[in-house]
Design a protein around this motif. Structure first.
Motif, PDB file in Angstrom:
ATOM      1  N   ALA A 210     -14.626   9.977  15.839  1.00 43.94           N
ATOM      2  CA  ALA A 210     -14.570   9.566  14.431  1.00 43.94           C
ATOM      3  C   ALA A 210     -13.144   9.186  14.037  1.00 43.94           C
ATOM      4  O   ALA A 210     -12.925   8.209  13.307  1.00 43.94           O
ATOM      5  N   ARG A 211     -12.175   9.921  14.523  1.00 43.34           N
ATOM      6  CA  ARG A 211     -10.774   9.606  14.210  1.00 43.34           C
ATOM      7  C   ARG A 211     -10.370   8.255  14.804  1.00 43.34           C
ATOM      8  O   ARG A 211      -9.708   7.447  14.147  1.00 43.34           O
ATOM      9  N   MET A 212     -10.799   7.988  16.043  1.00 44.60           N
ATOM     10  CA  MET A 212     -10.437   6.719  16.679  1.00 44.60           C
ATOM     11  C   MET A 212     -11.077   5.540  15.931  1.00 44.60           C
ATOM     12  O   MET A 212     -10.451   4.492  15.765  1.00 44.60           O
ATOM     13  N   VAL A 213     -12.313   5.728  15.506  1.00 44.15           N
ATOM     14  CA  VAL A 213     -12.991   4.665  14.747  1.00 44.15           C
ATOM     15  C   VAL A 213     -12.222   4.383  13.456  1.00 44.15           C
ATOM     16  O   VAL A 213     -11.973   3.224  13.095  1.00 44.15           O
ATOM     17  N   ALA A 214     -11.811   5.453  12.771  1.00 47.15           N
ATOM     18  CA  ALA A 214     -11.085   5.279  11.507  1.00 47.15           C
ATOM     19  C   ALA A 214      -9.754   4.558  11.736  1.00 47.15           C
ATOM     20  O   ALA A 214      -9.388   3.652  10.982  1.00 47.15           O
ATOM     21  N   ARG A 217     -10.421   0.873  12.391  1.00 46.34           N
ATOM     22  CA  ARG A 217     -10.774   0.177  11.140  1.00 46.34           C
ATOM     23  C   ARG A 217      -9.505  -0.083  10.326  1.00 46.34           C
ATOM     24  O   ARG A 217      -9.324  -1.173   9.790  1.00 46.34           O
ATOM     25  N   ALA A 218      -8.665   0.938  10.249  1.00 45.75           N
ATOM     26  CA  ALA A 218      -7.417   0.789   9.477  1.00 45.75           C
ATOM     27  C   ALA A 218      -6.545  -0.315  10.060  1.00 45.75           C
ATOM     28  O   ALA A 218      -5.830  -1.003   9.333  1.00 45.75           O
ATOM     29  N   ALA A 221      -9.567  -3.762  13.117  1.00 44.52           N
ATOM     30  CA  ALA A 221     -10.607  -4.022  14.107  1.00 44.52           C
ATOM     31  C   ALA A 221     -11.983  -3.734  13.502  1.00 44.52           C
ATOM     32  O   ALA A 221     -12.094  -3.124  12.431  1.00 44.52           O
ATOM     33  N   VAL A 222     -13.022  -4.187  14.192  1.00 41.17           N
ATOM     34  CA  VAL A 222     -14.393  -3.965  13.744  1.00 41.17           C
ATOM     35  C   VAL A 222     -15.126  -3.121  14.791  1.00 41.17           C
ATOM     36  O   VAL A 222     -15.651  -3.643  15.767  1.00 41.17           O
ATOM     37  N   PRO A 223     -15.138  -1.815  14.610  1.00 42.39           N
ATOM     38  CA  PRO A 223     -15.899  -0.959  15.529  1.00 42.39           C
ATOM     39  C   PRO A 223     -17.383  -1.308  15.451  1.00 42.39           C
ATOM     40  O   PRO A 223     -17.921  -1.484  14.346  1.00 42.39           O
TER      41      PRO A 223
END
Lengths: 468, 468
Positions: A210-214, A217-218, A221-223
């Protein structure tokens, strides 16, 4: 050309040839225990060069082809993750050759048979009725199909516009199979955009994910994709699929599960059955029949939760492929709309014949037994004076070192040498992998022929070599 | 599990079953002329549902599977472009099932056999010794592999970084097979970046191509790929491959040739042989064995002029696939480094057995004869009172209308109806395509069983229906 094109001029003679080939093939299967892998002599290698002169090939195949198989049909073969084949493949091989189906589309028996195989598999994996699927060569192909469906869901116009402009990112646990990286490369998303999530107790760490996705996004990039593993190639580990499905839903990511072999714990007994709890919640699953369903190479499936996503990613019918409401050009689905291939061989007949001839219960028992054999191998390794396990056995994979008392480099050299020597003597086939940098012996038991005595004999041979 | 895993408990009984399956398969092949395509009854469709109870499947397959083939094995099947299969497929099918090879890598007979098939094909296509190749399911797959190799040559870092940032463009003649568009989509380059070049006399217009490339460069795109066609799917047309090779060299583009069926004119007599002059100069060729080499589905090849380009696009060996200098993990190439698949079935054995059993000369004669039959069909169409050709026959494809005297819409309806009716009666299988918007009957003769009498009978049946 004379009367019959390239068909035999003398059918009686050809019938005799064919029956001789069948006898030789049956002998091979019945005597498989006495026919381990052996190196291909150079004269045989060179003898494969095509002469193109025509003639009776049965003796040549019996002499130069049958003995030089890849070893995976032998009861003491546990290298990499390879299936052992089934007697039903012989039946399916003959019938398949006689109908020579192109299952890309149109309205004929093989299309309905593939549908039956997709349906059966979908049900076993716990996917809903609106799921789609297509048989593929392997999990690598199935992964490509699944990732493209995921990408098209994330970028509706990508088939037209291409990838440029949007940086998609995907997430998988460390140790994810290379098929995931290769698919990212092929699709032009790029291997750098595959994020490797640390494992906790052998499973992808949801918090870290979840942290890597956030962070991505910041960073603009588009996860779009999360890849769960049901049966890791190195150690046979399983992600917590229910946790991943929850996370995928929260984060609006496509959940793909690489279940190449491990997905088949869905038909095993507990505790192995529970390893894949939550599997049916995935957006896509890639899995092989040729590994842990033992079916002849090659044979796999891509299952997509929503068949509309699959069609959106692949359907295309130019004028020369227009369907019709009746005749041979009728029928639906046309499997060319579900994947990469327009011409497609008849893989379904291998799965269908296997299930209908051997029965589903036999597969369930064999898969369960393979897990028990891996656990048994671990018990024997643990009981042996100098051997040690490299990791705990979770499913059917057992990784160990022959001499835990040696230094790392010496262990690596010894284990590598033992693997090669046992292959050459025909006693057993282990492959190797690295655990914390040390080369270890690795058995992945996807072999319905393996008995306890095979495990014992192989470990005795390892101990012998380790003692020298 | 008992003694033998899933192997037959009673080998004698299984041997009898297998010989019965072989007899039924042989009957099917010998009597193929009397077994045209027919619709699959609904009860049979539903009967394919998997029961999974186990048992003798031979009677069930003989009754419910063999009769419902896709028609392509019949002498009067000319729909789409489908091969008719060979008696050698039965031999290869049995031997293939007995060895159950995974040709992804390692050191065993099937790897050397695939090498022999790649070598033979490379030589026939006129490619140099440093060319690489890998067998694939079909030209669609081979196209994906070739395009990825082309892209990696143009963008060395693309496997890591992905496509974003660079707009690549590709060029192909109007009427290029959809496999090219689908590969552009899959790779994330985008179908919009495939430029369709106008044809002149049925061939890509080199001047127009050069202008389009210049325009794209001026607009900031990176032209990287040109796709020539050797045998167009609609009409069997051939690009001028020498001209394209010159242009590709001038413009620094990768020249790929789609030779799905047409590449095999390389072993036909003139004038058909000359259609593919220059083919060996391509950077890559995609072609099928299952079409005009008649080999069982599926079987094709991607040939890449410089094997280093192929490896650069696909090679990758994680720890669990490390090679070794001896033993089963030795050998080179490992075909997993040449394409998408890690697990790979044994397609080579079908081609090898076909060439060694039937002889190369029989293929050369059959391919040549198919071209003669298409020309003969055109002669008969031209001589018939109301029929008319839709286009000139160049190779093995004959496109015509049953009633040139009708208006366009009525012709379309009639031709479509005739195609469907003849399929249903089993008299012949034409597919349809559109020429200037009119649906026409189309025969692509990649069928070694077709005789002049078949052409005559089929056209008589067309005339009959057209007269009603």
């Amino acid at each position: 050309m004379d009367q019959d094109g390239m068909d035999p001029k003398d059918w009686q003679a050809f019938r005799r040839q064919a029956h001789r080939m069948l006898e030789a093939s049956l002998d091979q299967l019945e005597q498989v225990r006495d026919r381990p892998w052996k190196p291909v002599p150079e004269s045989v290698q060179q003898g494969y060069a095509i002469r193109g002169e025509g003639g009776d090939v049965v003796d040549r195949i019996t002499r130069d082809v049958l003995p030089y198989h890849g070893g995976n049909i032998h009861p003491r073969f546990w290298g990499w993750v390879q299936g052992s084949g089934l007697a039903s493949d012989l039946i399916a091989g003959m019938a398949g050759a006689a109908i020579n189906a192109n299952v890309g589309g149109r309205d004929h028996g093989a299309v309905y048979m593939e549908r039956a195989v997709v349906d059966w598999t979908r049900t076993k994996m716990g996917m809903p009725e609106q799921a789609g699927g297509v048989l593929t060569a392997g999990t690598s192909q199935a992964t490509v199909i699944a990732f493209q469906a995921a990408r098209v869901r994330a970028m509706a116009e990508v088939r037209k516009t291409g990838q440029q402009g949007t940086r998609l990112t995907a997430y998988a646990g460390q140790g994810v199979h290379n098929a995931t990286r290769k698919a990212m490369e092929l699709l032009g998303i790029g291997a750098d955009n595959l994020r490797l999530v640390p494992l906790m107790d052998g499973q992808m760490d949801g918090g870290a994910l979840a942290r890597m996705v956030a962070e991505d996004r910041a960073a603009g990039a588009v996860p779009f994709l999360m890849v769960g593993t049901a049966g890791s190639v190195d150690l046979g580990l399983f992600d917590d699929l229910n946790m991943l499905a929850d996370l995928a839903s929260e984060q609006n990511l496509w959940l793909h599960v690489d279940g190449a072999f491990g997905a088949w714990t869905r038909i095993a007994e507990d505790p192995w059955y529970s390893l894949t709890d939550g599997l049916g919640r995935a957006d896509s699953i890639a899995l092989d029949f040729h590994k842990w369903m033992y079916v002849g190479y090659d044979c796999a499936i891509a299952l997509i939760r929503n068949v509309a996503d699959q069609r959106a990613a692949f359907a295309a019918r130019p004028a020369y492929l227009e369907g019709a409401d009746r005749g041979l050009a009728g029928g639906d689905p046309w499997y060319c709309d579900y994947g990469i291939d327009l011409s497609r061989g008849n893989r379904a007949i291998k799965v269908w014949t296997a299930l209908e001839m051997h029965g589903e219960a036999a597969f369930a028992a064999a898969i369960t037994d393979n897990c028990r054999m891996a656990a048994y191998m671990a018990d024997r390794v643990t009981a042996a004076p100098q051997m040690a396990m490299g990791a705990q056995v979770v499913s059917n994979v057992c990784v160990f070192t022959a001499r835990a008392d040696l230094e790392a480099a010496a262990q690596s050299a010894l284990n590598a040498d033992i693997a090669q020597t046992l292959q050459e003597t025909g006693e057993a086939v282990f492959s190797t992998t690295r655990v914390d940098g040390v080369v270890m012996l690795r058995a992945a038991i996807t072999n319905h022929r393996t008995r306890a005595a095979d495990v014992e004999a192989a470990l005795a041979a390892v101990a012998d070599l380790a003692a020298r």
